[in-house]
Structures are given as C-alpha cells and as structure tokens.
Scaffold this motif. Structure first.
Motif, PDB file in Angstrom:
ATOM      1  N   GLN A  99       0.832  -1.199   0.000  1.00  0.00           N
ATOM      2  CA  GLN A  99       0.000   0.000   0.000  1.00  0.00           C
ATOM      3  C   GLN A  99       0.873   1.258   0.000  1.00  0.00           C
ATOM      4  OE1 GLN A  99      -2.564  -0.401   3.415  1.00  0.00           O
ATOM      5  NE2 GLN A  99      -3.755  -2.051   2.496  1.00  0.00           N
ATOM      6  N   THR A 100       0.213   2.401  -0.136  1.00  0.00           N
ATOM      7  CA  THR A 100       0.952   3.664  -0.177  1.00  0.00           C
ATOM      8  C   THR A 100       1.751   3.888   1.105  1.00  0.00           C
ATOM      9  OG1 THR A 100      -1.035   4.800   0.624  1.00  0.00           O
ATOM     10  CG2 THR A 100      -0.650   4.816  -1.748  1.00  0.00           C
ATOM     11  N   VAL A 101       1.206   3.431   2.237  1.00  0.00           N
ATOM     12  CA  VAL A 101       1.903   3.635   3.518  1.00  0.00           C
ATOM     13  C   VAL A 101       3.181   2.805   3.613  1.00  0.00           C
ATOM     14  CG1 VAL A 101      -0.151   4.294   4.797  1.00  0.00           C
ATOM     15  CG2 VAL A 101       0.448   1.863   4.596  1.00  0.00           C
ATOM     16  N   ASP A 102       3.398   1.903   2.659  1.00  0.00           N
ATOM     17  CA  ASP A 102       4.597   1.066   2.667  1.00  0.00           C
ATOM     18  C   ASP A 102       5.764   1.698   1.904  1.00  0.00           C
ATOM     19  OD1 ASP A 102       3.475  -1.130   4.090  1.00  0.00           O
ATOM     20  OD2 ASP A 102       2.429  -1.747   2.276  1.00  0.00           O
ATOM     21  N   PHE A 103       5.601   2.933   1.451  1.00  0.00           N
ATOM     22  CA  PHE A 103       6.627   3.512   0.575  1.00  0.00           C
ATOM     23  C   PHE A 103       7.991   3.593   1.266  1.00  0.00           C
ATOM     24  CE2 PHE A 103       8.992   6.963  -1.478  1.00  0.00           C
ATOM     25  CZ  PHE A 103       8.971   6.512  -2.783  1.00  0.00           C
ATOM     26  N   GLU A 104       8.019   4.061   2.518  1.00  0.00           N
ATOM     27  CA  GLU A 104       9.296   4.160   3.222  1.00  0.00           C
ATOM     28  C   GLU A 104       9.912   2.769   3.401  1.00  0.00           C
ATOM     29  OE1 GLU A 104      11.198   5.712   7.468  1.00  0.00           O
ATOM     30  OE2 GLU A 104       9.095   6.129   6.987  1.00  0.00           O
ATOM     31  N   GLU A 123       2.809  -6.826  -5.769  1.00  0.00           N
ATOM     32  CA  GLU A 123       1.379  -6.634  -6.011  1.00  0.00           C
ATOM     33  C   GLU A 123       0.900  -5.414  -5.224  1.00  0.00           C
ATOM     34  OE1 GLU A 123      -2.182  -9.720  -5.766  1.00  0.00           O
ATOM     35  OE2 GLU A 123      -1.852  -8.700  -3.854  1.00  0.00           O
ATOM     36  N   VAL A 124       0.375  -4.438  -5.928  1.00  0.00           N
ATOM     37  CA  VAL A 124      -0.132  -3.211  -5.300  1.00  0.00           C
ATOM     38  C   VAL A 124      -1.595  -3.416  -4.917  1.00  0.00           C
ATOM     39  CG1 VAL A 124      -0.652  -0.788  -5.688  1.00  0.00           C
ATOM     40  CG2 VAL A 124       1.487  -1.737  -6.538  1.00  0.00           C
ATOM     41  N   ASP A 125      -1.905  -3.131  -3.662  1.00  0.00           N
ATOM     42  CA  ASP A 125      -3.246  -3.330  -3.123  1.00  0.00           C
ATOM     43  C   ASP A 125      -4.099  -2.086  -3.357  1.00  0.00           C
ATOM     44  OD1 ASP A 125      -5.483  -3.997  -1.728  1.00  0.00           O
ATOM     45  OD2 ASP A 125      -4.545  -4.012   0.243  1.00  0.00           O
ATOM     46  N   LYS A 126      -4.981  -2.154  -4.332  1.00  0.00           N
ATOM     47  CA  LYS A 126      -5.817  -0.998  -4.665  1.00  0.00           C
ATOM     48  C   LYS A 126      -7.046  -0.880  -3.777  1.00  0.00           C
ATOM     49  CE  LYS A 126      -4.597  -0.431  -9.511  1.00  0.00           C
ATOM     50  NZ  LYS A 126      -5.097  -0.246 -10.884  1.00  0.00           N
ATOM     51  N   ASP A 127      -7.333  -1.908  -2.982  1.00  0.00           N
ATOM     52  CA  ASP A 127      -8.574  -1.916  -2.217  1.00  0.00           C
ATOM     53  C   ASP A 127      -8.348  -1.888  -0.714  1.00  0.00           C
ATOM     54  OD1 ASP A 127     -10.251  -2.302  -4.575  1.00  0.00           O
ATOM     55  OD2 ASP A 127      -9.257  -4.244  -4.690  1.00  0.00           O
ATOM     56  N   GLY A 128      -7.113  -1.724  -0.277  1.00  0.00           N
ATOM     57  CA  GLY A 128      -6.823  -1.833   1.138  1.00  0.00           C
ATOM     58  C   GLY A 128      -6.878  -0.542   1.917  1.00  0.00           C
ATOM     59  N   GLU A 129      -7.065   0.597   1.263  1.00  0.00           N
ATOM     60  CA  GLU A 129      -7.053   1.869   1.972  1.00  0.00           C
ATOM     61  C   GLU A 129      -8.189   2.780   1.494  1.00  0.00           C
ATOM     62  OE1 GLU A 129      -2.976   3.610   2.739  1.00  0.00           O
ATOM     63  OE2 GLU A 129      -2.608   2.490   0.917  1.00  0.00           O
ATOM     64  N   TYR A 157       1.293   6.354  -7.245  1.00  0.00           N
ATOM     65  CA  TYR A 157       2.147   5.481  -6.447  1.00  0.00           C
ATOM     66  C   TYR A 157       2.888   4.475  -7.331  1.00  0.00           C
ATOM     67  CZ  TYR A 157       3.454   2.311  -2.622  1.00  0.00           C
ATOM     68  OH  TYR A 157       4.141   1.529  -1.741  1.00  0.00           O
ATOM     69  N   GLU A 158       2.168   3.864  -8.261  1.00  0.00           N
ATOM     70  CA  GLU A 158       2.798   2.897  -9.157  1.00  0.00           C
ATOM     71  C   GLU A 158       3.864   3.571 -10.012  1.00  0.00           C
ATOM     72  OE1 GLU A 158       0.172   0.389 -11.403  1.00  0.00           O
ATOM     73  OE2 GLU A 158      -1.282   0.310  -9.761  1.00  0.00           O
ATOM     74  N   ARG A 208       7.861   2.662 -10.042  1.00  0.00           N
ATOM     75  CA  ARG A 208       8.557   2.286 -11.275  1.00  0.00           C
ATOM     76  C   ARG A 208       9.777   3.176 -11.503  1.00  0.00           C
ATOM     77  NH1 ARG A 208       3.114   1.252 -13.202  1.00  0.00           N
ATOM     78  NH2 ARG A 208       2.904  -0.986 -13.583  1.00  0.00           N
ATOM     79  N   SER A 209       9.622   4.469 -11.241  1.00  0.00           N
ATOM     80  CA  SER A 209      10.753   5.395 -11.394  1.00  0.00           C
ATOM     81  C   SER A 209      11.874   5.047 -10.424  1.00  0.00           C
ATOM     82  CB  SER A 209      10.288   6.837 -11.175  1.00  0.00           C
ATOM     83  OG  SER A 209       9.343   7.223 -12.146  1.00  0.00           O
ATOM     84  N   LEU A 210      11.504   4.710  -9.204  1.00  0.00           N
ATOM     85  CA  LEU A 210      12.489   4.331  -8.185  1.00  0.00           C
ATOM     86  C   LEU A 210      13.223   3.063  -8.602  1.00  0.00           C
ATOM     87  CD1 LEU A 210      13.748   4.614  -5.340  1.00  0.00           C
ATOM     88  CD2 LEU A 210      11.781   3.329  -4.461  1.00  0.00           C
ATOM     89  N   PHE A 211      12.476   2.074  -9.059  1.00  0.00           N
ATOM     90  CA  PHE A 211      13.101   0.812  -9.458  1.00  0.00           C
ATOM     91  C   PHE A 211      14.014   1.011 -10.667  1.00  0.00           C
ATOM     92  CE2 PHE A 211       9.169  -1.598  -7.711  1.00  0.00           C
ATOM     93  CZ  PHE A 211       9.615  -1.370  -6.428  1.00  0.00           C
ATOM     94  N   GLU A 212      13.553   1.820 -11.619  1.00  0.00           N
ATOM     95  CA  GLU A 212      14.360   2.077 -12.816  1.00  0.00           C
ATOM     96  C   GLU A 212      15.668   2.769 -12.450  1.00  0.00           C
ATOM     97  OE1 GLU A 212      14.028   4.353 -17.163  1.00  0.00           O
ATOM     98  OE2 GLU A 212      12.293   4.258 -15.826  1.00  0.00           O
ATOM     99  N   ALA A 213      15.592   3.716 -11.522  1.00  0.00           N
ATOM    100  CA  ALA A 213      16.788   4.450 -11.104  1.00  0.00           C
ATOM    101  C   ALA A 213      17.794   3.530 -10.425  1.00  0.00           C
ATOM    102  CB  ALA A 213      16.399   5.580 -10.161  1.00  0.00           C
ATOM    103  N   LYS A 214      17.287   2.477  -9.779  1.00  0.00           N
ATOM    104  CA  LYS A 214      18.153   1.541  -9.072  1.00  0.00           C
ATOM    105  C   LYS A 214      18.494   0.300  -9.906  1.00  0.00           C
ATOM    106  CE  LYS A 214      18.387   3.853  -5.213  1.00  0.00           C
ATOM    107  NZ  LYS A 214      19.669   4.373  -4.689  1.00  0.00           N
ATOM    108  N   GLY A 215      18.042   0.292 -11.169  1.00  0.00           N
ATOM    109  CA  GLY A 215      18.344  -0.831 -12.048  1.00  0.00           C
ATOM    110  C   GLY A 215      17.602  -2.108 -11.696  1.00  0.00           C
ATOM    111  N   LEU A 216      16.424  -1.977 -11.093  1.00  0.00           N
ATOM    112  CA  LEU A 216      15.636  -3.143 -10.695  1.00  0.00           C
ATOM    113  C   LEU A 216      14.551  -3.428 -11.725  1.00  0.00           C
ATOM    114  CD1 LEU A 216      15.145  -2.256  -6.919  1.00  0.00           C
ATOM    115  CD2 LEU A 216      16.695  -3.988  -7.853  1.00  0.00           C
ATOM    116  N   GLU A 217      14.502  -4.650 -12.201  1.00  0.00           N
ATOM    117  CA  GLU A 217      13.469  -5.050 -13.156  1.00  0.00           C
ATOM    118  C   GLU A 217      12.389  -5.826 -12.413  1.00  0.00           C
ATOM    119  OE1 GLU A 217      15.266  -7.133 -16.379  1.00  0.00           O
ATOM    120  OE2 GLU A 217      16.540  -5.446 -16.978  1.00  0.00           O
ATOM    121  N   ILE A 218      11.515  -5.093 -11.747  1.00  0.00           N
ATOM    122  CA  ILE A 218      10.456  -5.703 -10.948  1.00  0.00           C
ATOM    123  C   ILE A 218       9.107  -5.304 -11.520  1.00  0.00           C
ATOM    124  CG2 ILE A 218       9.403  -5.857  -8.661  1.00  0.00           C
ATOM    125  CD1 ILE A 218      12.090  -5.153  -7.469  1.00  0.00           C
TER     126      ILE A 218
END
Length: 236
Positions: free
Chosen positions: A161-166, A184-190, A200-201, A205-215
C-alpha cells in the motif's frame, strides 16, 4: 492465469471462474474440497493461486489440513502459494502462531515439489509502528523471503500500500528487492486508495528504474464476496 477467490460453496449467484483469483480452502470437509476441484476443472482452470492462512495453519487441525490439501490440489493444478501473515478471524488472534519464516520453511521442505513461487503479504500491524527497524531483515516477511530464496523458491511481495513507501525504499537500499519477482499493489486496502494508486505505481517504477531493478508491479484483483462453505469440519 492467476486465480483469486475466497473459497466456498458459491451461493445462488453465478461467479466467474477463478482464473484471476486467490483461492482459500479453510479447514473443512474433504469431500467439499473434491467438489470444488471438480468445479474448477470443469471451468478449465489449471493454475491455482492458493491462499495460506498462517493463523489457521497454527491451529491443531490446520497443519494436518494443509499437509493433505497441498498434494491433493497439486494432482490437478499448478500452484502458487500466497501467505497471509495475519488472522482474518478475531478469535484466531489469540492463537500462538508459528512465525512466518517457520511456516514458509515447512511448506518448502515438505511440499516444495508442488510449487515454484510464493507471495508474502505484509502484516498490517507492521504499518502501525512509528519506526521501521534499521535491520530490515529482522521483519518476518523479509526474513521469510530471504530464507525462501535460499531454499530455491521464487518470491513476490503482495498487499503493498501507499503507507509502505518508506519500507519499500529501505528494501531498495538494502538490495533485498533484487531477489523479488514482482510486487502486487493493493488498490482496495485503503480509503481513497484508487485516487492515488496510479501516482504510487509510477513513483515505484521510477524508483526501481533508477536503481536498475526489473520488478513487475501488478495491481491486485478485487476479491469475490466472502461466501460460506459447509460448516462441517474435517476429521483429519
């Protein structure tokens, strides 16, 4: 082809096949399960995304139930296991649970030939803590994922969820996410979740791309109504 459904004897209303649902089989009469298996097969289902209730596993009947259920389902379907690290039933909150890493290890050691991928759901109580521990690997879901990878399984994270960003940011910094197949992003939990999920998505994605993560980031499927099965329990 990833199913998602609260298992049950479906009441009167027609229900779509569980091809994009998580299927739950609570402790119950084995004949009921065989009927469900037959129904899924008649609908052309060959892959089940199976929910594991960790609180239920910790009951007297739970372990024996899952030890029967896994090989039974594996005879007819390819399986992915989703571990729910918290109780959905108030009464089960009093149960002394085995830890998530212990439960994951049991399924891999005893039933590992029946599945390749597990998905771990973060316990909502972790979100209530004001501070995230410096040692991120001390958290059950992170340790369980690391141990599952060591035991040869692919691992994904669910109900994010969004609160998991940190928390996700700390996982990136620790290099942990290099071991993760998808999130898996939970669209119905908040509350008001749908209004922020797109942003949020994109941020993730920008964060993962900057870190070279293909998730891969996947939105979760909406669950089916919580319909009930026969109240007859198994004698196992």
């Amino acid at each position: 082809m990833i199913p998602n459904s609260n298992s049950a004897k479906i009441a009167n209303n027609p229900v779509e096949p569980p091809t994009e649902r998580t299927v739950w089989f609570p402790v119950r009469n084995r004949k009921e399960v065989m009927l469900e298996i037959g129904r899924f097969q008649s609908e052309g289902v060959d892959y089940l995304r199976l929910g594991i209730d960790c609180a239920e596993f910790s009951t007297k009947k739970g372990k024996k139930w899952y030890d029967w259920l896994l090989p039974t389902l594996a005879d007819s379907f390819d399986l992915e296991l989703c571990f729910d690290n918290f109780s959905k039933s108030p009464g089960k909150s009093l149960i002394k649970k085995q830890t998530l890493p212990e439960i994951v290890e049991h399924f891999i050691v005893v039933h590992g030939e029946h599945f390749d991928l597990i998905e771990l759901w973060r316990n909502p109580s972790c979100r209530m803590k004001e501070e995230i521990p410096e040692n991120i690997f001390a958290e059950d879901v992170v340790f369980a994922a690391t141990w599952a990878k060591h035991l040869g399984k692919k691992v994904s994270l669910g109900k994010i969820q969004t609160v998991d960003f940190e928390w996700i940011t700390k996982l990136v910094s620790s290099q942990f996410l290099k071991n993760i197949e998808h999130i898996e992003v939970d669209k119905d939990g908040e509350d008001l979740w749908s209004s922020s999920t797109g942003f949020y998505e994109r941020t993730l994605r920008s964060l993962f791309e900057a870190k070279g993560l293909e998730i891969e980031i996947r939105p979760n499927s909406k669950p089916l109504p919580n319909v009930q099965v026969s109240t007859t329990e198994i004698a196992c």
